[in-house]
Design a protein around this motif. Structure first.
Motif, PDB file in Angstrom:
ATOM      1  N   ALA A 141     -76.316 -31.553  20.452  1.00 49.83           N
ATOM      2  CA  ALA A 141     -77.522 -30.793  20.788  1.00 49.83           C
ATOM      3  C   ALA A 141     -77.556 -30.439  22.270  1.00 49.83           C
ATOM      4  N   LEU A 142     -77.117 -31.364  23.118  1.00 49.28           N
ATOM      5  CA  LEU A 142     -77.061 -31.071  24.555  1.00 49.28           C
ATOM      6  C   LEU A 142     -76.007 -29.999  24.851  1.00 49.28           C
ATOM      7  N   GLY A 185     -82.549 -32.751  26.817  1.00 47.99           N
ATOM      8  CA  GLY A 185     -82.393 -34.181  27.049  1.00 47.99           C
ATOM      9  C   GLY A 185     -83.701 -34.939  26.905  1.00 47.99           C
ATOM     10  N   ARG A 186     -84.797 -34.315  27.350  1.00 50.24           N
ATOM     11  CA  ARG A 186     -86.119 -34.924  27.166  1.00 50.24           C
ATOM     12  C   ARG A 186     -86.379 -35.199  25.692  1.00 50.24           C
ATOM     13  N   TYR A 187     -86.021 -34.257  24.848  1.00 52.74           N
ATOM     14  CA  TYR A 187     -86.292 -34.425  23.422  1.00 52.74           C
ATOM     15  C   TYR A 187     -85.364 -35.448  22.781  1.00 52.74           C
ATOM     16  N   ARG A 229     -73.179 -37.107  27.230  1.00 55.19           N
ATOM     17  CA  ARG A 229     -72.709 -35.862  27.831  1.00 55.19           C
ATOM     18  C   ARG A 229     -72.779 -34.735  26.804  1.00 55.19           C
ATOM     19  N   PRO A 230     -72.980 -33.507  27.252  1.00 57.44           N
ATOM     20  CA  PRO A 230     -72.955 -32.386  26.302  1.00 57.44           C
ATOM     21  C   PRO A 230     -71.603 -32.299  25.601  1.00 57.44           C
ATOM     22  N   GLY A 231     -71.657 -32.136  24.278  1.00 56.71           N
ATOM     23  CA  GLY A 231     -70.440 -31.996  23.485  1.00 56.71           C
ATOM     24  C   GLY A 231     -70.379 -30.636  22.828  1.00 56.71           C
ATOM     25  N   ARG A 232     -69.496 -30.475  21.893  1.00 56.77           N
ATOM     26  CA  ARG A 232     -69.381 -29.209  21.179  1.00 56.77           C
ATOM     27  C   ARG A 232     -70.610 -28.995  20.309  1.00 56.77           C
ATOM     28  N   PRO A 233     -71.193 -27.818  20.353  1.00 55.00           N
ATOM     29  CA  PRO A 233     -72.508 -27.613  19.731  1.00 55.00           C
ATOM     30  C   PRO A 233     -72.490 -27.466  18.220  1.00 55.00           C
ATOM     31  N   GLY A 234     -71.313 -27.301  17.611  1.00 55.29           N
ATOM     32  CA  GLY A 234     -71.275 -26.977  16.194  1.00 55.29           C
ATOM     33  C   GLY A 234     -71.942 -27.998  15.292  1.00 55.29           C
ATOM     34  N   ALA A 235     -71.766 -29.291  15.586  1.00 59.72           N
ATOM     35  CA  ALA A 235     -72.294 -30.335  14.698  1.00 59.72           C
ATOM     36  C   ALA A 235     -73.808 -30.231  14.562  1.00 59.72           C
ATOM     37  N   THR A 264     -65.920 -32.321  16.639  1.00 60.21           N
ATOM     38  CA  THR A 264     -66.217 -33.604  17.266  1.00 60.21           C
ATOM     39  C   THR A 264     -66.482 -33.394  18.738  1.00 60.21           C
ATOM     40  N   PRO A 265     -67.632 -33.877  19.264  1.00 59.35           N
ATOM     41  CA  PRO A 265     -67.916 -33.699  20.685  1.00 59.35           C
ATOM     42  C   PRO A 265     -66.855 -34.348  21.556  1.00 59.35           C
ATOM     43  N   LEU A 266     -66.646 -33.767  22.700  1.00 57.57           N
ATOM     44  CA  LEU A 266     -65.665 -34.295  23.632  1.00 57.57           C
ATOM     45  C   LEU A 266     -66.252 -35.397  24.492  1.00 57.57           C
ATOM     46  N   ASP A 267     -65.548 -36.513  24.589  1.00 58.99           N
ATOM     47  CA  ASP A 267     -65.933 -37.572  25.537  1.00 58.99           C
ATOM     48  C   ASP A 267     -67.377 -37.984  25.378  1.00 58.99           C
ATOM     49  N   VAL A 268     -67.773 -38.314  24.165  1.00 58.49           N
ATOM     50  CA  VAL A 268     -69.149 -38.739  23.954  1.00 58.49           C
ATOM     51  C   VAL A 268     -69.268 -40.208  24.337  1.00 58.49           C
TER      52      VAL A 268
END
Length: 448
Positions: free
Chosen positions: A82-83, A127-129, A191-197, A414-418
């Protein structure tokens, strides 16, 4: 952390967040010449609309969905996604702002000064949410407090240098966003990851929530446009003054209750017999009591209307008769907030959207009917009558509704470096929710 402390911190956070937005426009109205202020208002309105659209698509579904996801690892994956989606939306918003600023002529050229700050502001809001979905209201308050403090310092620096421009005001706002981003990292958000999920998994709510958000914002402007087409500009000004007196202050508290209660409702699953647990009803009861107390406070404006209108809006004391119906409307609509939060927490997007359509139509029709009968006074009473009808319908809808399972679907990427943030009690399901998951598994009902 106790629920009462979470509630206090949540209300305080909403107040700080609203105050930050208000401060930007208020200071601009004081220091800019009318032409520059008009351009600033238009530019800030565009940025606000883009932020609201992003919040409706990403963040509001987030606080309804994440608490219903049983796996802590998956909650972290979706938060990171989501981020990442907020980052993409921020980049898209930056492009929109730059294009409008370059091609929109003198009126929209002020948009360019907001362009460097859009991505940071959108990521902080998302991030607040994420924090709110975990009921970490203290951390959310720290983020918004850092934004407010940095923005205040920025405005102070501008005041000392004496260079008041749309660019310096936007820079103070943007520096506040960057400070909020730093604190967001410190309090432990992925950290922000890939948004697809998240875009894939949250789509069952995002469309409905977006429509609800748009209609909720449009309905009051539709009423004002109707009034402007029939009554004088003086009557319009008097109506707006009364609304600023009675309607605006309580909306901060109402918004805080809605945002805070949604993830709390979302943690409850259907019991094995198909009913709702006692904790769900107890939460709704407490929220209703809180809104009833707020309503009583709002209604005190009626006997004090002459004194307060004379003090705050002395030019519009002739419109004090509008205070009674407006206060009644706000107090009654406040009682519908727990039902709206419950429907959001139950992830009933389609039903919530249908109720919002009914609400918007009822408010506009009630206002128009009253307007035709007795001008702005009739309009105010028509809206109060519509508010009663809307609240009854929402209560009836919640009484029959049951939670929609959180739809977990295979991640598209899969998000990167979560990172896995430091575990906190707020990031895990409550004891009630956990017991209900176990009971549902025993009964053969998957709870997600």
């Amino acid at each position: 952390m106790s629920n009462s402390r979470r509630a206090v911190l949540g209300v305080a956070d909403q107040a700080v967040s609203s105050a930050t937005n208000y401060l930007t426009a208020f200071v601009a109205s004081l220091v800019l010449v009318p032409e520059a202020f008009g351009a600033f208002v238009v530019a800030y309105a565009v940025v606000t609309v883009l932020a609201a659209a992003t919040r409706a698509v990403l963040s509001e579904p987030l606080i309804a969905h994440l608490p219903g996801v049983a796996s802590a690892d998956r909650r972290r994956l979706l938060a990171s996604s989501a981020l990442g989606a907020a980052t993409v939306f921020g980049l898209g918003g930056t492009v929109v702002v730059v294009v409008l600023g370059l091609l929109g002529g003198p009126l929209l050229s002020s948009l360019l000064v907001f362009a460097p700050w859009i991505v940071g502001a959108f990521v902080v809001d998302a991030g607040r949410y994420v924090l709110l979905s975990r009921l970490r209201t203290g951390a959310t308050l720290a983020v918004d407090g850092a934004w407010a403090l940095a923005q205040g310092v920025g405005l102070g620096v501008v005041a000392v240098t004496g260079v008041w421009t749309t660019g310096s005001l936007a820079a103070a706002w943007g520096v506040g966003a960057l400070a909020g981003l730093v604190v967001l990292v410190v309090v432990g958000v992925e950290r922000p990851g890939r948004p697809g999920a998240w875009l894939h998994e949250g789509r069952y709510l995002s469309g409905w929530f977006t429509v609800v958000s748009i209609l909720g914002q449009v309905q009051m402007y539709a009423v004002l446009l109707l009034a402007g087409a029939i009554v004088s500009t003086t009557d319009m000004a008097g109506l707006r003054a009364v609304q600023l007196f009675v309607l605006q202050p309580p909306t901060t508290f109402m918004a805080a209750v809605l945002v805070l209660a949604t993830p709390m409702f979302a943690r409850f699953a259907v019991t094995p017999d198909g009913g709702l647990p006692a904790g769900f009803h107890a939460l709704r009861h407490r929220a209703t009591i809180a809104m009833a107390l707020l309503g009583l406070l709002i209604l005190t404006a009626i006997p004090l209307r002459d004194v307060l209108m004379g003090l705050l809006f002395p030019r519009y004391v002739d419109y004090t008769p509008l205070v009674a119906p407006t206060a009644l409307m706000v107090a009654v609509l406040g009682l519908s907030v727990p039902s709206a939060a419950a429907l959001r927490g139950m992830r009933r997007g389609r039903l919530l959207c249908g109720i919002q359509v009914f609400t918007s139509v009822a408010i506009v029709v009630g206002a128009l009917a009253g307007l035709l009968v007795d001008g702005v006074l009739g309009l105010s009473w028509g809206m109060a009558a519509a508010a009663v009808l809307v609240t009854v319908v929402q209560y009836a809808a919640v009484a029959r509704a049951r939670p929609h399972p959180a739809e977990e679907v295979p991640a598209l990427a899969t998000p990167l470096d979560v990172p896995a943030p430091t575990a906190s009690p707020e990031d895990e399901p409550s004891e009630v929710a956990a017991s209900e998951v176990a009971a549902s598994e025993v009964a053969g009902r998957p709870v997600r």
